[in-house]
Design an enzyme around this catalytic site. Structure first.
Site, PDB file in Angstrom:
ATOM      1  N   ASP A   1      -8.678  11.221  -9.060  1.00  0.00           N
ATOM      2  CA  ASP A   1      -8.797  11.409  -7.612  1.00  0.00           C
ATOM      3  C   ASP A   1      -8.646  12.870  -7.218  1.00  0.00           C
ATOM      4  O   ASP A   1      -7.616  13.492  -7.475  1.00  0.00           O
ATOM      5  CB  ASP A   1      -7.718  10.587  -6.880  1.00  0.00           C
ATOM      6  CG  ASP A   1      -8.073   9.110  -6.805  1.00  0.00           C
ATOM      7  OD1 ASP A   1      -9.235   8.810  -6.498  1.00  0.00           O
ATOM      8  OD2 ASP A   1      -7.186   8.266  -7.054  1.00  0.00           O
TER       9      ASP A   1
ATOM     10  N   ASP B   1      -7.148  14.259 -14.477  1.00  0.00           N
ATOM     11  CA  ASP B   1      -6.858  13.346 -13.392  1.00  0.00           C
ATOM     12  C   ASP B   1      -8.202  12.903 -12.783  1.00  0.00           C
ATOM     13  O   ASP B   1      -9.241  13.518 -13.053  1.00  0.00           O
ATOM     14  CB  ASP B   1      -6.004  14.103 -12.368  1.00  0.00           C
ATOM     15  CG  ASP B   1      -5.850  13.349 -11.076  1.00  0.00           C
ATOM     16  OD1 ASP B   1      -5.409  12.187 -11.130  1.00  0.00           O
ATOM     17  OD2 ASP B   1      -6.183  13.911 -10.004  1.00  0.00           O
TER      18      ASP B   1
HETATM   19  N1  MG7 Z   1      -1.837   5.740  -3.803  1.00  0.00           N
HETATM   20  C1  MG7 Z   1      -0.924   5.131  -4.560  1.00  0.00           C
HETATM   21  N2  MG7 Z   1      -0.775   3.852  -4.172  1.00  0.00           N
HETATM   22  C2  MG7 Z   1      -1.633   3.642  -3.150  1.00  0.00           C
HETATM   23  C3  MG7 Z   1      -1.939   2.502  -2.363  1.00  0.00           C
HETATM   24  O1  MG7 Z   1      -1.398   1.421  -2.510  1.00  0.00           O
HETATM   25  N3  MG7 Z   1      -2.908   2.691  -1.414  1.00  0.00           N
HETATM   26  C4  MG7 Z   1      -3.527   3.893  -1.224  1.00  0.00           C
HETATM   27  N4  MG7 Z   1      -4.458   4.006  -0.277  1.00  0.00           N
HETATM   28  N5  MG7 Z   1      -3.248   4.968  -1.962  1.00  0.00           N
HETATM   29  C5  MG7 Z   1      -2.302   4.847  -2.926  1.00  0.00           C
HETATM   30  O2  MG7 Z   1      -4.593   8.361  -7.440  1.00  0.00           O
HETATM   31  C6  MG7 Z   1      -3.267   8.303  -7.168  1.00  0.00           C
HETATM   32  C7  MG7 Z   1      -2.998   8.423  -5.681  1.00  0.00           C
HETATM   33  O3  MG7 Z   1      -3.163   7.169  -5.040  1.00  0.00           O
HETATM   34  C8  MG7 Z   1      -2.324   7.112  -3.909  1.00  0.00           C
HETATM   35  C9  MG7 Z   1       0.111   2.885  -4.781  1.00  0.00           C
HETATM   36  C10 MG7 Z   1      -1.213   8.107  -4.109  1.00  0.00           C
HETATM   37  O4  MG7 Z   1      -1.170   9.006  -3.025  1.00  0.00           O
HETATM   38  C11 MG7 Z   1      -1.566   8.810  -5.405  1.00  0.00           C
HETATM   39  O5  MG7 Z   1      -1.468  10.218  -5.357  1.00  0.00           O
HETATM   40 MG    MG Z   2      -5.531  13.539  -7.972  1.00  0.00          MG
END
Ligand code: MG7
Ligand code: MG
Length: 301
Positions: free
Chosen positions: A46, A44
């Site tokens: 993030d 993964d």
């Molecule tokens: N995550 C998913 N989406 C969004 C978004 O539109 N904005 C933000 N700030 N965060 C988002 O790497 C995946 C992580 O990204 C987040 C559509 C979710 O929390 C997910 O775990």
């Molecule tokens: Mg992650």
């Protein structure tokens, strides 16, 4: 069978939680027998490649970094922030089933994609923004990736986040090496330079599995590699190998930080090794090092 877990010092620290030591020993045994040629890494991005926290602060995610792009329309930011407020609690709600969450996540990513449509952003500028934010990678990530490259072990960075910022950070940190590939949600532009959505099928945190990898160039590379080290920080990451039937030995390593007391049991049943507040790559590096220097493997050369 040898007790590899006992032999690898990094696995004997207090923050390392292993539910089934015999199982981990068997997997490591499989890794050693197969050697580097049978191994690959599925990670993964993030908070797995980047640190979960540093100096008391949480890092921005790949979507979060994109949202720091200068002068994005107010309306876009309002929409995506509203979506995050609504869906993030659902994503991490331990009382909902994966199936239930999956539908909500499907919706979240769809609405985010819609919000992105029409934005006029410049790919070079996205890279610049990411180099300025420059989230730190886990300590030892560069060394880990270099060792993987030296051993010709393919690495897939598999992200349900935004691919454009993922690649920018990897490049900026010097780990976008030839053996590294990224499967993620990449922005697609029209001829006028406006975003028209994502390039491929949306990958969200609960469909991040063979569904998204099959048919990619990477998939062909790993078809004859039946051993894998999986790295993740969310429960959903433990499912990244789902559907890949050729795999034999899968070692799942999970990084746990937020609400660790509450989540530890769940993490321990999803991951083979759980690392509690470990902001380094020490454990994956130690395991890789053990495999690549193991006498069994060297003896086979
Ligand atoms: N995550 C998913 N989406 C969004 C978004 O539109 N904005 C933000 N700030 N965060 C988002 O790497 C995946 C992580 O990204 C987040 C559509 C979710 O929390 C997910 O775990
Ligand atoms: Mg992650």
């Amino acid at each position: 069978m040898e007790n590899y877990v006992k032999e690898i010092n990094e696995l004997n620290k207090n923050h390392v939680h292993i539910k089934d030591v015999d199982r981990v020993n068997k997997i490591i045994h499989g890794f050693i027998s197969g050697g580097p040629n049978k191994l690959h890494v599925l990670s993964d991005f993030d908070k797995t490649i980047t640190k979960q926290h540093e100096n008391g602060k949480l890092h921005l995610t790949s979507f979060g970094m994109f949202n720091k792009y200068p002068s994005l329309p107010e309306e876009y930011l309002r929409t995506v922030n509203g979506l995050a407020e609504k869906y993030r609690p659902i994503e991490i709600d331990p009382t909902l089933s994966i199936k239930e969450k999956s539908n909500h996540m499907e919706e979240w990513w769809l609405l985010t994609e819609k919000a992105l449509m029409g934005l006029e952003v410049n790919p070079m500028k996205i890279e610049e923004v990411c180099s300025e934010i420059a989230p730190s990678l886990r300590d030892g990530t560069k060394e880990f990736f270099n060792s993987l490259k030296d051993a010709d072990i393919p690495v897939l960075v598999f992200s349900a986040g935004l691919g454009d910022t993922v690649v920018a950070v990897l490049k900026h940190s010097g780990v976008f090496l030839p053996n590294v590939e990224v499967v993620s949600n990449f922005l697609k532009y029209n001829n006028e330079g406006a975003v028209v959505g994502f390039k491929d099928r949306r990958i969200h945190c609960y469909n991040k599995n063979e569904f998204a990898i099959k048919g990619t160039e990477f998939y062909n590379k790993i078809l004859n590699r039946n051993n894998v080290i999986l790295l993740g920080d969310s429960i959903g990451d433990a499912g990244m190998t789902e559907g890949m039937d050729h795999l034999e030995n899968v070692l799942k390593i999970g990084f746990l930080y937020e609400r660790s007391q509450e989540f530890l049991p769940k993490y321990m049943s999803s991951f083979d090794i759980v690392l509690e507040d470990d902001q380094t790559m020490d454990v994956p590096r130690a395991i890789l090092n053990y495999i690549t220097t193991s006498p069994t493997h060297l003896g086979e050369k």
